[in-house]
Design a protein around this motif. Structure first.
Motif, PDB file in Angstrom:
ATOM      1  N   SER A  26       0.825  -1.210   0.000  1.00  0.00           N
ATOM      2  CA  SER A  26       0.000   0.000   0.000  1.00  0.00           C
ATOM      3  C   SER A  26       0.860   1.261   0.000  1.00  0.00           C
ATOM      4  O   SER A  26       0.563   2.225  -0.715  1.00  0.00           O
ATOM      5  CB  SER A  26      -0.994  -0.013   1.167  1.00  0.00           C
ATOM      6  OG  SER A  26      -0.333  -0.142   2.395  1.00  0.00           O
ATOM      7  N   PHE A  27       1.950   1.268   0.778  1.00  0.00           N
ATOM      8  CA  PHE A  27       2.839   2.430   0.797  1.00  0.00           C
ATOM      9  C   PHE A  27       3.477   2.625  -0.581  1.00  0.00           C
ATOM     10  O   PHE A  27       3.530   3.746  -1.102  1.00  0.00           O
ATOM     11  CB  PHE A  27       3.919   2.258   1.868  1.00  0.00           C
ATOM     12  CG  PHE A  27       4.778   3.474   2.044  1.00  0.00           C
ATOM     13  CD1 PHE A  27       4.454   4.437   2.979  1.00  0.00           C
ATOM     14  CD2 PHE A  27       5.911   3.675   1.262  1.00  0.00           C
ATOM     15  CE1 PHE A  27       5.226   5.584   3.133  1.00  0.00           C
ATOM     16  CE2 PHE A  27       6.704   4.800   1.409  1.00  0.00           C
ATOM     17  CZ  PHE A  27       6.358   5.764   2.342  1.00  0.00           C
ATOM     18  N   THR A  28       3.939   1.535  -1.185  1.00  0.00           N
ATOM     19  CA  THR A  28       4.574   1.612  -2.500  1.00  0.00           C
ATOM     20  C   THR A  28       3.581   2.103  -3.555  1.00  0.00           C
ATOM     21  O   THR A  28       3.937   2.920  -4.415  1.00  0.00           O
ATOM     22  CB  THR A  28       5.168   0.252  -2.887  1.00  0.00           C
ATOM     23  OG1 THR A  28       6.116  -0.135  -1.881  1.00  0.00           O
ATOM     24  CG2 THR A  28       5.840   0.288  -4.243  1.00  0.00           C
ATOM     25  N   ALA A  29       2.340   1.645  -3.484  1.00  0.00           N
ATOM     26  CA  ALA A  29       1.332   2.093  -4.449  1.00  0.00           C
ATOM     27  C   ALA A  29       1.057   3.584  -4.311  1.00  0.00           C
ATOM     28  O   ALA A  29       0.877   4.291  -5.308  1.00  0.00           O
ATOM     29  CB  ALA A  29       0.046   1.297  -4.267  1.00  0.00           C
ATOM     30  N   MET A  30       1.053   4.080  -3.076  1.00  0.00           N
ATOM     31  CA  MET A  30       0.765   5.502  -2.856  1.00  0.00           C
ATOM     32  C   MET A  30       1.944   6.384  -3.231  1.00  0.00           C
ATOM     33  O   MET A  30       1.792   7.397  -3.896  1.00  0.00           O
ATOM     34  CB  MET A  30       0.397   5.709  -1.380  1.00  0.00           C
ATOM     35  CG  MET A  30       0.086   7.150  -1.014  1.00  0.00           C
ATOM     36  SD  MET A  30      -1.419   7.742  -1.792  1.00  0.00           S
ATOM     37  CE  MET A  30      -0.760   9.062  -2.791  1.00  0.00           C
ATOM     38  N   PRO A  33       4.874   6.137  -7.358  1.00  0.00           N
ATOM     39  CA  PRO A  33       4.869   6.936  -8.579  1.00  0.00           C
ATOM     40  C   PRO A  33       5.558   8.301  -8.449  1.00  0.00           C
ATOM     41  O   PRO A  33       5.844   8.937  -9.463  1.00  0.00           O
ATOM     42  CB  PRO A  33       3.373   7.126  -8.872  1.00  0.00           C
ATOM     43  CG  PRO A  33       2.704   5.989  -8.186  1.00  0.00           C
ATOM     44  CD  PRO A  33       3.522   5.741  -6.948  1.00  0.00           C
ATOM     45  N   TYR A  34       5.824   8.745  -7.239  1.00  0.00           N
ATOM     46  CA  TYR A  34       6.357  10.096  -7.017  1.00  0.00           C
ATOM     47  C   TYR A  34       7.795  10.119  -6.523  1.00  0.00           C
ATOM     48  O   TYR A  34       8.345  11.190  -6.316  1.00  0.00           O
ATOM     49  CB  TYR A  34       5.469  10.832  -6.005  1.00  0.00           C
ATOM     50  CG  TYR A  34       4.024  10.801  -6.408  1.00  0.00           C
ATOM     51  CD1 TYR A  34       3.539  11.664  -7.386  1.00  0.00           C
ATOM     52  CD2 TYR A  34       3.152   9.882  -5.833  1.00  0.00           C
ATOM     53  CE1 TYR A  34       2.205  11.617  -7.774  1.00  0.00           C
ATOM     54  CE2 TYR A  34       1.814   9.842  -6.220  1.00  0.00           C
ATOM     55  CZ  TYR A  34       1.351  10.704  -7.189  1.00  0.00           C
ATOM     56  OH  TYR A  34       0.041  10.656  -7.570  1.00  0.00           O
ATOM     57  N   HIS A  35       8.380   8.951  -6.314  1.00  0.00           N
ATOM     58  CA  HIS A  35       9.727   8.867  -5.741  1.00  0.00           C
ATOM     59  C   HIS A  35      10.541   7.812  -6.470  1.00  0.00           C
ATOM     60  O   HIS A  35       9.986   6.923  -7.124  1.00  0.00           O
ATOM     61  CB  HIS A  35       9.652   8.534  -4.240  1.00  0.00           C
ATOM     62  CG  HIS A  35       8.867   9.517  -3.458  1.00  0.00           C
ATOM     63  ND1 HIS A  35       9.355  10.731  -3.069  1.00  0.00           N
ATOM     64  CD2 HIS A  35       7.589   9.473  -3.008  1.00  0.00           C
ATOM     65  CE1 HIS A  35       8.427  11.404  -2.403  1.00  0.00           C
ATOM     66  NE2 HIS A  35       7.346  10.657  -2.371  1.00  0.00           N
ATOM     67  N   GLU A  36      11.845   7.886  -6.310  1.00  0.00           N
ATOM     68  CA  GLU A  36      12.731   6.888  -6.902  1.00  0.00           C
ATOM     69  C   GLU A  36      12.399   5.509  -6.317  1.00  0.00           C
ATOM     70  O   GLU A  36      12.250   5.378  -5.091  1.00  0.00           O
ATOM     71  CB  GLU A  36      14.191   7.232  -6.600  1.00  0.00           C
ATOM     72  CG  GLU A  36      14.684   8.486  -7.297  1.00  0.00           C
ATOM     73  CD  GLU A  36      14.723   8.326  -8.805  1.00  0.00           C
ATOM     74  OE1 GLU A  36      15.070   7.223  -9.284  1.00  0.00           O
ATOM     75  OE2 GLU A  36      14.367   9.287  -9.512  1.00  0.00           O
TER      76      GLU A  36
END
Length: 178
Positions: A26-30, A33-36
């Protein structure tokens, strides 16, 4: 569809592993897209390491709950009181540190069940304020919290890799209106 909210057990290895998977996905999905990608992975590897999660789950001033749908965990939330709070912002407060759903369950109004449970916990423990941090660009989450009466109460920096982002502190009074 039947939902249920149940405590996550620190002494149940399956629960801890399931929590780690949900937290990471869930953290990765949120934020992915905005971070490396390597910065997000480094963050989740550290924040959601099994040893860290077991320690958090064993803290008597924290409670973590799964949201289960038809018997399967699809999300979770973490509540903190007193010294377990990541910051001491308010007297007599409860922190809603994490509230996450797996991305395939976003926008289905399932998070409201976790929020209702969090507010019930706040009422039962008699806190004056519930507070949380939310990324300034997470419009969906900010609107969700605002629907429950949370208002911006300050800002802080949240770091993922070398990216310093602004999070808003949101707070809600639990005291009856005069």
């Amino acid at each position: 569809m039947k939902t249920k909210i149940i405590p996550v057990a620190a002494d149940n290895e399956k629960d801890v592993i399931t929590l780690q998977k949900i937290a990471t996905k869930s953290f990765t999905a949120m934020f992915g897209p905005y971070h490396e990608p390597q910065a997000v992975k480094a963050y989740t590897d550290e924040a959601y390491a099994l040893t860290i999660l077991r320690t958090e789950l064993s803290n008597p001033e924290s409670r973590t709950y799964f949201l289960k749908l038809d018997g399967r965990p699809i999300g979770y939330m973490k509540l903190n009181w007193r010294a377990a709070q990541t910051d001491q912002l308010f007297d007599n407060a409860m922190q809603l540190q994490r509230i996450y759903l797996l991305p395939e369950y976003w926008d289905q109004h399932l998070g409201s069940q976790l929020m209702e449970k969090a507010l019930d916990e706040a009422r039962q423990t008699g806190v004056a304020t519930v507070w949380l941090g939310v990324w300034e660009h997470n419009e969906r989450a900010r609107h969700f919290y605002e629907r429950y009466g949370f208002k911006k109460a300050g800002t802080h920096t949240f770091t993922i890799g070398s990216d310093q982002q602004t999070d808003f502190w949101y707070a809600r009074s639990m005291m009856p209106a005069d």
